[in-house]
Design an enzyme around this catalytic site. Structure first.
Site, PDB file in Angstrom:
ATOM      1  N   THR A 116       1.504   4.555  32.948  1.00  0.00           N
ATOM      2  CA  THR A 116       2.501   3.512  33.182  1.00  0.00           C
ATOM      3  C   THR A 116       3.745   3.782  32.356  1.00  0.00           C
ATOM      4  O   THR A 116       3.755   3.600  31.137  1.00  0.00           O
ATOM      5  CB  THR A 116       1.926   2.139  32.823  1.00  0.00           C
TER       6      THR A 116
ATOM      7  N   LYS B  24       8.839   3.526   4.745  1.00  0.00           N
ATOM      8  CA  LYS B  24       9.268   4.912   4.635  1.00  0.00           C
ATOM      9  C   LYS B  24      10.752   5.019   4.294  1.00  0.00           C
ATOM     10  O   LYS B  24      11.182   5.990   3.664  1.00  0.00           O
ATOM     11  CB  LYS B  24       8.946   5.660   5.931  1.00  0.00           C
TER      12      LYS B  24
ATOM     13  N   SER C 292      10.288  -1.447  12.153  1.00  0.00           N
ATOM     14  CA  SER C 292       9.023  -2.139  11.884  1.00  0.00           C
ATOM     15  C   SER C 292       8.839  -2.236  10.376  1.00  0.00           C
ATOM     16  O   SER C 292       9.517  -1.562   9.592  1.00  0.00           O
ATOM     17  CB  SER C 292       7.840  -1.381  12.504  1.00  0.00           C
TER      18      SER C 292
ATOM     19  N   TYR D 140       6.268  -1.135   8.849  1.00  0.00           N
ATOM     20  CA  TYR D 140       5.792   0.193   8.426  1.00  0.00           C
ATOM     21  C   TYR D 140       6.967   1.132   8.205  1.00  0.00           C
ATOM     22  O   TYR D 140       7.067   1.792   7.163  1.00  0.00           O
ATOM     23  CB  TYR D 140       4.842   0.792   9.468  1.00  0.00           C
ATOM     24  N   HIS D 141       7.861   1.239   9.208  1.00  0.00           N
ATOM     25  CA  HIS D 141       8.982   2.162   9.072  1.00  0.00           C
ATOM     26  C   HIS D 141       9.860   1.804   7.871  1.00  0.00           C
ATOM     27  O   HIS D 141      10.438   2.689   7.231  1.00  0.00           O
ATOM     28  CB  HIS D 141       9.810   2.183  10.359  1.00  0.00           C
TER      29      HIS D 141
ATOM     30  N   THR E  31       9.075   9.669   7.888  1.00  0.00           N
ATOM     31  CA  THR E  31       9.068   9.582   9.345  1.00  0.00           C
ATOM     32  C   THR E  31      10.483   9.666   9.890  1.00  0.00           C
ATOM     33  O   THR E  31      11.442   9.210   9.236  1.00  0.00           O
ATOM     34  CB  THR E  31       8.424   8.259   9.828  1.00  0.00           C
TER      35      THR E  31
ATOM     36  N   ASN F 197       0.822  -1.208   0.000  1.00  0.00           N
ATOM     37  CA  ASN F 197       0.000   0.000   0.000  1.00  0.00           C
ATOM     38  C   ASN F 197       0.860   1.264   0.000  1.00  0.00           C
ATOM     39  O   ASN F 197       0.665   2.174  -0.814  1.00  0.00           O
ATOM     40  CB  ASN F 197      -0.914  -0.010   1.220  1.00  0.00           C
TER      41      ASN F 197
END
Length: 393
Positions: free
Chosen positions: A256, A188, A182, A184-185, A147, A120
């Protein structure tokens, strides 16, 4: 002529389109296929803020701000024919490309999501680059949000795009090495490399805007009317850490912090991110880059523990009872890493930071308290395991 904003239904794309429309007489064309809404629903989450559909959003923009130069096109950017038609019909002077599957956790869920994310994101960017080149629009300014995650977490200051390499006494400037964490990264990282190649081969003016973790709920344009609100994700998959902490505060749970929480991450407010993209899209034509330029779209790194303590302080000012607790870190990470990232080029572009982290947190908490029922009814989507266990006892 027009300016195209891809991902125009998204968290960053929608308020960016509003600001651009306010600063130009050109037609501003929002493009989206509503996939983000589907991804969030798929993981059982939702936007905290009700998000209107494009028809209502555009009507509100005209009614509230007098903006009648906005229009919307539903299209899938992985479809090359659709991209060609989009470019041929609207002949953009600039394309602001904010469309992508943006979640690292979602991309890491399984092989299916990893493959989908890679196809994508990279296919859309390639289609835009080749579409501009092969439709005789190589002078169109292509502005993409990649990013800061492409840099990883090195121990030395991160330059704004390039680095200098020395080998056997010789030196040269080279792209900063890609160190994605990742799937995703990684898309990029590939996009950044493809953008450099597109400029080299097609001479397209390209701004690679390496966007930090964006926080906030409002911009000047979205604030006056609920129909103009952008989405706000607070779940584990699509909500950034500051947003999840804010949701915990509103739901009455402690914030947390994993381990020491002294590691710093790059952040930027929604307001400042929108401003940078708008200036690149509608700035003085004489100042528009004719080259390939990298911007580190970040105002400053913030430590996780500082973020939690700021949310605690602002929350208490707003009448919330907020605690901060440190828990054992389930991740393999340096809890004291002090990221340094150069951002002079970006700060010169926007003229300095316009919203502090505390101001952005106030916006977030004021918004989320209005939608407390939505937050609490989806708490299983954002609570860390340690709080889920406490809630079950």
């Amino acid at each position: 002529m027009s300016i195209i904003v891809t991902g125009g239904d998204g968290y960053l794309g929608w308020p960016t389109a509003l600001r651009i429309a306010d600063r130009t007489d050109e037609r501003v064309v929002l493009v989206d296929n509503f996939a983000r809404r589907e991804w969030v629903e798929e993981v059982g989450a939702t936007s905290a803020t009700p998000i209107s559909w494009p028809e209502e959003r555009l009507a509100a923009a005209a009614e509230v701000h007098g903006l009648r130069n906005l229009s919307f096109v539903e299209a899938d950017l992985t479809d090359r024919a659709a991209v060609d038609q989009l470019l041929q019909v609207h002949e953009p002077s600039a394309v602001v490309h904010t469309a992508a599957q943006p979640s690292a956790p979602y991309s890491n869920l399984n092989g299916e999501r990893a493959n989908y994310t890679q196809h994508n994101n990279m296919q859309a960017t390639r289609n835009l680059a080749f579409g501009l080149a092969e439709n005789d629009m190589a002078d169109t300014h292509l502005i993409e949000t990649t990013t800061t995650g492409v840099y990883g977490a090195p121990e030395f200051p991160i330059p704004e795009g390039g680095a200098t390499m020395e080998n056997q006494g010789e030196r040269d400037d080279v792209p900063f090495p890609a160190m994605a964490g990742s799937w995703y990264h990684q898309t990029k990282c590939h996009d950044a490399a493809n953008l450099r190649l597109a400029h080299k081969q097609f001479d397209i003016p390209i701004s690679d805007v390496r966007t930090a973790i964006v926080y906030g709920t409002e911009t000047e344009e979205t604030r006056p009317d609920d129909r103009l609100k952008t989405r706000f994700d607070f779940d584990y998959y699509f909500g950034v850490v500051a947003h999840r902490f804010a949701a915990q505060a509103v739901a009455g749970y402690p914030l947390t912090v994993y381990g020491k929480g002294e590691q710093r991450k790059p952040f930027i407010s929604l307001e400042d991110a929108v401003e940078g993209l708008a200036r690149l899209a509608v700035g003085d034509p004489d100042d528009r880059p004719s080259d390939h330029v990298v911007y580190n779209q970040v105002t400053r790194p913030i430590a996780i523990v500082e973020m939690a303590e700021t949310i605690q302080e602002v929350g208490e000012e707003l009448g919330l009872d907020v605690d901060v607790t440190h828990v054992e870190n389930p991740r393999d990470e340096d809890e004291t890493h002090q990221m340094e990232i150069e951002n002079e080029r970006y700060m010169d572009l926007v003229g300095g930071q316009s919203q502090t982290f505390a101001e952005g947190v106030r916006d977030i908490l004021e918004t989320l308290t209005r939608y407390e029922e939505t937050i609490t009814s989806h708490e299983d989507r954002f609570l860390p395991d340690v709080l889920k266990e406490d809630a079950e006892e």
